[in-house]
Design a protein around this motif. Structure first.
Motif, short mmCIF file in Angstrom:
data_model
loop_
_atom_site.label_atom_id
_atom_site.label_comp_id
_atom_site.label_asym_id
_atom_site.label_seq_id
_atom_site.Cartn_x
_atom_site.Cartn_y
_atom_site.Cartn_z
N PRO A 113 -9.76 22.06 -2.58
CA PRO A 113 -10.33 21.22 -1.52
C PRO A 113 -10.22 19.74 -1.86
N PHE A 114 -10.23 18.92 -0.84
CA PHE A 114 -10.29 17.47 -1.00
C PHE A 114 -11.52 17.00 -0.23
N VAL A 115 -12.58 16.72 -0.95
CA VAL A 115 -13.86 16.37 -0.31
C VAL A 115 -13.88 14.88 -0.01
N GLY A 175 0.81 -1.21 0.00
CA GLY A 175 0.00 0.00 0.00
C GLY A 175 0.85 1.26 0.00
N PRO A 176 0.20 2.42 -0.04
CA PRO A 176 0.94 3.69 -0.07
C PRO A 176 1.58 4.01 1.26
N GLY A 177 2.70 4.73 1.21
CA GLY A 177 3.36 5.18 2.41
C GLY A 177 2.77 6.49 2.92
N LEU A 178 3.23 6.92 4.09
CA LEU A 178 2.70 8.14 4.70
C LEU A 178 2.93 9.35 3.80
N ARG A 179 4.09 9.44 3.20
CA ARG A 179 4.38 10.58 2.32
C ARG A 179 3.45 10.59 1.11
N GLU A 180 3.21 9.41 0.52
CA GLU A 180 2.32 9.33 -0.63
C GLU A 180 0.90 9.78 -0.25
N LEU A 181 0.44 9.36 0.93
CA LEU A 181 -0.90 9.76 1.37
C LEU A 181 -0.97 11.26 1.62
N ALA A 182 0.09 11.83 2.15
CA ALA A 182 0.11 13.27 2.40
C ALA A 182 0.03 14.05 1.09
N VAL A 183 0.78 13.60 0.08
CA VAL A 183 0.72 14.27 -1.22
C VAL A 183 -0.67 14.15 -1.82
N GLN A 184 -1.27 12.97 -1.66
CA GLN A 184 -2.62 12.77 -2.20
C GLN A 184 -3.63 13.72 -1.57
N VAL A 185 -3.62 13.77 -0.25
CA VAL A 185 -4.65 14.54 0.44
C VAL A 185 -4.46 16.05 0.27
N LEU A 186 -3.25 16.48 -0.14
CA LEU A 186 -3.03 17.89 -0.40
C LEU A 186 -3.26 18.25 -1.87
N SER A 187 -3.73 17.28 -2.65
CA SER A 187 -4.08 17.51 -4.04
C SER A 187 -5.59 17.70 -4.16
N SER A 188 -6.06 17.95 -5.38
CA SER A 188 -7.49 17.92 -5.64
C SER A 188 -7.95 16.46 -5.57
N VAL A 189 -9.27 16.24 -5.52
CA VAL A 189 -9.77 14.88 -5.41
C VAL A 189 -9.35 14.03 -6.60
N ASP A 190 -9.54 14.56 -7.83
CA ASP A 190 -9.21 13.75 -9.00
C ASP A 190 -7.70 13.51 -9.10
N ARG A 191 -6.88 14.54 -8.86
CA ARG A 191 -5.43 14.36 -8.91
C ARG A 191 -4.95 13.42 -7.80
N GLY A 192 -5.56 13.54 -6.63
CA GLY A 192 -5.19 12.67 -5.53
C GLY A 192 -5.42 11.21 -5.85
N TYR A 193 -6.56 10.92 -6.48
CA TYR A 193 -6.84 9.53 -6.83
C TYR A 193 -6.03 9.05 -8.03
N ASP A 245 -15.86 7.16 -13.91
CA ASP A 245 -15.13 7.78 -12.81
C ASP A 245 -14.47 9.04 -13.34
N PHE A 246 -14.15 9.99 -12.46
CA PHE A 246 -13.50 11.21 -12.92
C PHE A 246 -11.98 11.16 -12.83
N SER A 247 -11.43 10.07 -12.29
CA SER A 247 -9.98 9.93 -12.18
C SER A 247 -9.44 9.10 -13.34
N ALA A 248 -8.62 9.72 -14.17
CA ALA A 248 -8.01 9.00 -15.28
C ALA A 248 -7.10 7.89 -14.78
N GLY A 249 -6.42 8.12 -13.66
CA GLY A 249 -5.53 7.11 -13.10
C GLY A 249 -6.28 5.87 -12.65
N MET A 250 -7.41 6.07 -11.96
CA MET A 250 -8.20 4.92 -11.51
C MET A 250 -8.75 4.15 -12.70
N LEU A 251 -9.21 4.85 -13.72
CA LEU A 251 -9.73 4.18 -14.91
C LEU A 251 -8.65 3.39 -15.63
N ALA A 252 -7.43 3.92 -15.66
CA ALA A 252 -6.33 3.21 -16.32
C ALA A 252 -6.05 1.88 -15.62
#
Length: 252
Positions: free
Chosen positions: A190-192, A6-24, A85-92
């Motif tokens: 925001p990250f909803v 799974g993701p590390g703490l740093r990866e999760l921090a970067v995700q949550v400080l992004s937009s929702v779609d970029r984070g995912y 889905d609105f995340s291109a990464g998740m769809l890929a």
């Protein structure tokens, strides 16, 4: 909570400080190794319940992520299956994992609040995505789902009983939501993601206001709480028969 894959703490921090779609997009390659993915036990129980009322023809997995819910649709739909889905990464990731696993799936990148479909689906499912919608967005979201269902079509999703006030799980979810509210007050975009914003009573009311006929089914695989209430329910919202069908608005 997270395994070695799974993701590390740093990866999760970067995700949550992004937009929702970029984070995912960032989380997508490791999403299935996090507790955010809907457990197979819930997916299997939902599929079993749907088999008792199906089969269905065309199915849509709303906010499909890496495609776990698409597996449910493939078990109960005899026609086409679509994931949106609105995340291109998740769809890929979803596309890659289902490429050699049975009939083809149509993967569509779109916002659930502006679905680019005509009313062609008999079944819409969704798993674990509603925390990304604020309460004021539910009327529009449910109207969009209704607009892509044929008359008699169903919108189905599981709902887990909320933790009891004062329990450890309750305190953890309350703390998570508080942290997210502080984060969104001081950081943009925001990250909803709010675990306690999707309230059972309000959801039933908004579905009814959107024109659905709503019923509840108990998923017996998860048993009952001490007070006798079920641990997990399935909400089945049906677009009534005998209605005309409109055309949904395309994505901007």
């Amino acid at each position: 909570m997270f395994g070695p894959e799974g993701p590390g703490l740093r990866e999760l921090a970067v995700q949550v400080l992004s937009s929702v779609d970029r984070g995912y997009d960032l989380l997508a390659p490791k999403f299935d190794h996090t507790p955010f993915r809907t457990p197979d036990s819930v997916l299997d129980a939902t599929a079993s319940a749907l088999r008792r009322t199906g089969p269905f023809d065309a199915g849509l997995d709303l906010c499909c992520g890496t495609g776990a819910g698409v597996g449910v649709l493939r078990r109960v739909c005899r026609g086409s299956v679509t994931g949106v889905d609105f995340s291109a990464g998740m769809l890929a990731v979803a596309r890659e994992r289902t490429r050699a696993a049975g009939p083809p799936v149509a993967w569509v990148r779109a916002d659930a609040r502006a679905l680019p479909f005509r009313p062609v689906f008999d079944l819409v499912v969704s798993f674990g995505a509603f925390g990304h919608f604020l309460p004021r967005e539910l009327p529009g979201l449910f109207a969009q789902v209704r607009s892509v269902l044929r008359p008699g079509g169903r919108f189905v999703f599981p709902v887990v009983a909320p933790p009891r006030p004062g329990s450890l799980e309750y305190v953890m979810l309350l703390g998570f939501d508080a942290v997210m509210r502080v984060r969104n007050a001081v950081w943009r975009p925001p990250f909803v993601m709010y675990y306690r914003a999707f309230r059972f009573g309000a959801v039933r009311r908004e579905l009814a206001r959107a024109g659905f006929r709503v019923e509840l089914q108990v998923l017996p695989e998860f048993g009952r709480r001490r007070d006798g209430s079920p641990r997990v329910r399935l909400i089945v919202a049906e677009r009534p028969e005998g209605e005309g069908v409109g055309i949904s608005h395309p994505c901007p």
